[in-house]
Write a protein that holds these residues in place. Structure first.
Motif, PDB file in Angstrom:
ATOM      1  N   LEU A 102      40.638  40.129  44.108  1.00  0.00           N
ATOM      2  CA  LEU A 102      41.730  40.836  43.933  1.00  0.00           C
ATOM      3  C   LEU A 102      41.707  41.661  42.527  1.00  0.00           C
ATOM      4  O   LEU A 102      41.981  43.016  43.191  1.00  0.00           O
ATOM      5  CB  LEU A 102      43.207  40.230  42.784  1.00  0.00           C
ATOM      6  N   SER A 103      40.981  41.493  41.399  1.00  0.00           N
ATOM      7  CA  SER A 103      40.167  42.326  41.053  1.00  0.00           C
ATOM      8  C   SER A 103      39.458  44.079  41.260  1.00  0.00           C
ATOM      9  O   SER A 103      40.023  44.655  42.027  1.00  0.00           O
ATOM     10  CB  SER A 103      39.049  42.133  39.577  1.00  0.00           C
ATOM     11  N   SER A 104      38.703  43.252  42.490  1.00  0.00           N
ATOM     12  CA  SER A 104      37.906  43.973  43.561  1.00  0.00           C
ATOM     13  C   SER A 104      38.227  45.040  44.411  1.00  0.00           C
ATOM     14  O   SER A 104      37.839  46.533  44.647  1.00  0.00           O
ATOM     15  CB  SER A 104      36.769  43.158  45.130  1.00  0.00           C
ATOM     16  N   VAL A 105      39.778  44.847  45.370  1.00  0.00           N
ATOM     17  CA  VAL A 105      40.187  45.825  45.872  1.00  0.00           C
ATOM     18  C   VAL A 105      41.129  46.575  44.777  1.00  0.00           C
ATOM     19  O   VAL A 105      41.452  47.876  45.158  1.00  0.00           O
ATOM     20  CB  VAL A 105      41.654  44.700  46.897  1.00  0.00           C
ATOM     21  N   MET A 106      41.955  46.216  43.521  1.00  0.00           N
ATOM     22  CA  MET A 106      42.574  46.956  42.533  1.00  0.00           C
ATOM     23  C   MET A 106      41.608  47.622  41.930  1.00  0.00           C
ATOM     24  O   MET A 106      41.774  49.161  41.764  1.00  0.00           O
ATOM     25  CB  MET A 106      43.303  46.158  41.517  1.00  0.00           C
TER      26      MET A 106
ATOM     27  N   ASP B  45      49.974  52.228  47.014  1.00  0.00           N
ATOM     28  CA  ASP B  45      51.071  53.775  47.547  1.00  0.00           C
ATOM     29  C   ASP B  45      50.927  54.741  46.177  1.00  0.00           C
ATOM     30  O   ASP B  45      51.559  55.771  47.322  1.00  0.00           O
ATOM     31  CB  ASP B  45      52.303  52.732  46.946  1.00  0.00           C
ATOM     32  N   MET B  46      49.663  54.878  45.611  1.00  0.00           N
ATOM     33  CA  MET B  46      50.453  56.075  44.776  1.00  0.00           C
ATOM     34  C   MET B  46      48.683  57.016  45.986  1.00  0.00           C
ATOM     35  O   MET B  46      48.319  58.074  45.506  1.00  0.00           O
ATOM     36  CB  MET B  46      49.978  56.373  43.674  1.00  0.00           C
TER      37      MET B  46
ATOM     38  N   LEU C 246      46.063  44.564  49.012  1.00  0.00           N
ATOM     39  CA  LEU C 246      47.219  45.933  49.281  1.00  0.00           C
ATOM     40  C   LEU C 246      48.683  45.125  49.285  1.00  0.00           C
ATOM     41  O   LEU C 246      49.356  46.250  48.842  1.00  0.00           O
ATOM     42  CB  LEU C 246      46.895  46.516  50.516  1.00  0.00           C
ATOM     43  N   GLU C 247      49.310  44.110  49.184  1.00  0.00           N
ATOM     44  CA  GLU C 247      50.318  44.236  49.449  1.00  0.00           C
ATOM     45  C   GLU C 247      50.339  43.476  48.153  1.00  0.00           C
ATOM     46  O   GLU C 247      52.015  43.046  48.244  1.00  0.00           O
ATOM     47  CB  GLU C 247      51.079  42.621  50.647  1.00  0.00           C
TER      48      GLU C 247
END
Length: 321
Positions: free
Chosen positions: A180-184, A260-261, A250-251
């Motif tokens: 999760l942190s990696s995608v974030m 989304d930004m 991403l969801e």
């Protein structure tokens, strides 16, 4: 027009020769298409195995340097983002850390007495004893420079990739990497870069290098013996869950607002370079089991994807730069 490009090995440029395009990647084909010649290969700062944090830092540094001598309207920036499961560290005391990086195979550590000796002897293919160097490259099967430097002359930027097996990489993925942190973090690096370029009114485009820019693949199965069974950085295959569907982070509510930004209007109309080469380009990959596109695919990508995008969005072509 000054063309500045950034990315990983998919965007890395070789030393150029006008009549030898076999090693060219998309940045050189783009530069040649827009300017009729290659202005300066130093404008293209991609480096193999780079993570998105280092790519973003390079954009901010080199574009800021370019703004000291060029107007914003005279710049075009192209960025091909890397895999979200690649990471990097900044270690100011890299002299103390040198023997922990993947750049030093164990049998070299007795021969290298200082970090500077490591840099001058083993980092570059044109330096050092030929036989030692040949054995070195065969041993690690890697061609990029790690660690790297940016604003100073110190090599403080240490890359770690999910399939490497050196102690520093394994320790980092074991204790500090989370899907999760990696995608974030990838979304945050893209946004930081996007806002910097928009703030300076610079024309730019972005693209994913392959399918793992926003999908976390993680430590591969063939490296799982280096990790504990419950390490969150492991891939699904390494966890024994290869039948599961990869989570769409991403969801996730902590990622979705970031994603989304991202201004998709500045992204090329493809999923990624790798997927486009796999499914659209008429040219084949030059090396079996190697996902890196060949020069014909890179040229095809520039002609069919990048140049039409630039013409439509910015009215940029060879005839009006």
């Amino acid at each position: 027009m000054k063309v500045l490009t950034f990315g990983c090995s998919y965007s890395e440029v070789p030393s150029i020769h006008e009549d030898a395009k076999s090693g060219w990647t998309w940045p050189l084909f783009l530069d040649k298409s827009l300017n009729g010649t290659i202005d300066d290969t130093k404008n293209h700062q991609a480096s193999g195995a780079s993570d998105n944090k280092l790519i973003s830092r390079k954009v901010l540094y080199y574009v800021n340097e370019a703004l000291k001598s060029h107007k914003p309207e005279d710049l075009l920036v192209g960025i091909m983002w890397s895999g979200c499961d690649r990471h990097s560290l900044v270690l100011e005391e890299s002299e103390r850390q040198f023997n922990k990086t993947n750049r030093v195979p164990n049998y070299f550590q007795d021969q290298v007495t200082s970090y500077q000796e490591l840099l001058s002897t083993y980092f570059y293919p044109h330096q050092g004893p030929p036989q030692i160097q040949r054995d070195y490259w065969l041993d690690i099967k890697q061609h990029y420079n790690n660690p790297q430097r940016l604003a100073t002359r110190e090599f403080n930027y240490i890359l770690v990739n999910n399939h490497w097996e050196d102690p520093l990489t394994v320790a980092y993925y074991e204790h500090f990497v989370d899907p999760l942190s990696s995608v974030m973090e990838t979304c945050e690096n893209i946004l930081k870069t996007q806002w910097f370029l928009k703030h300076n009114n610079i024309k730019y485009f972005m693209c994913a290098y392959d399918m793992d820019t926003f999908i976390y693949f993680g430590v591969p199965e063939y490296r799982k013996e280096l990790y504990t069974d419950d390490c969150p950085a492991l891939s699904l295959a390494a966890q024994g869950d290869s039948d599961k569907v990869m989570p769409n982070y991403l969801e996730h509510p902590d990622v979705k607002y970031l994603y989304d930004m991202i201004d998709q209007n500045h992204w090329l109309p493809v999923d990624s370079l790798g997927e486009w080469c796999n499914h659209v380009s008429e040219f084949d990959f030059p090396r079996e089991h190697d996902p890196h596109p060949g020069w014909e695919q890179h040229q095809d990508f520039v002609n069919k994807v990048i140049l039409p995008f630039l013409l439509q969005k910015y009215n940029i072509s060879l005839y009006n730069v």
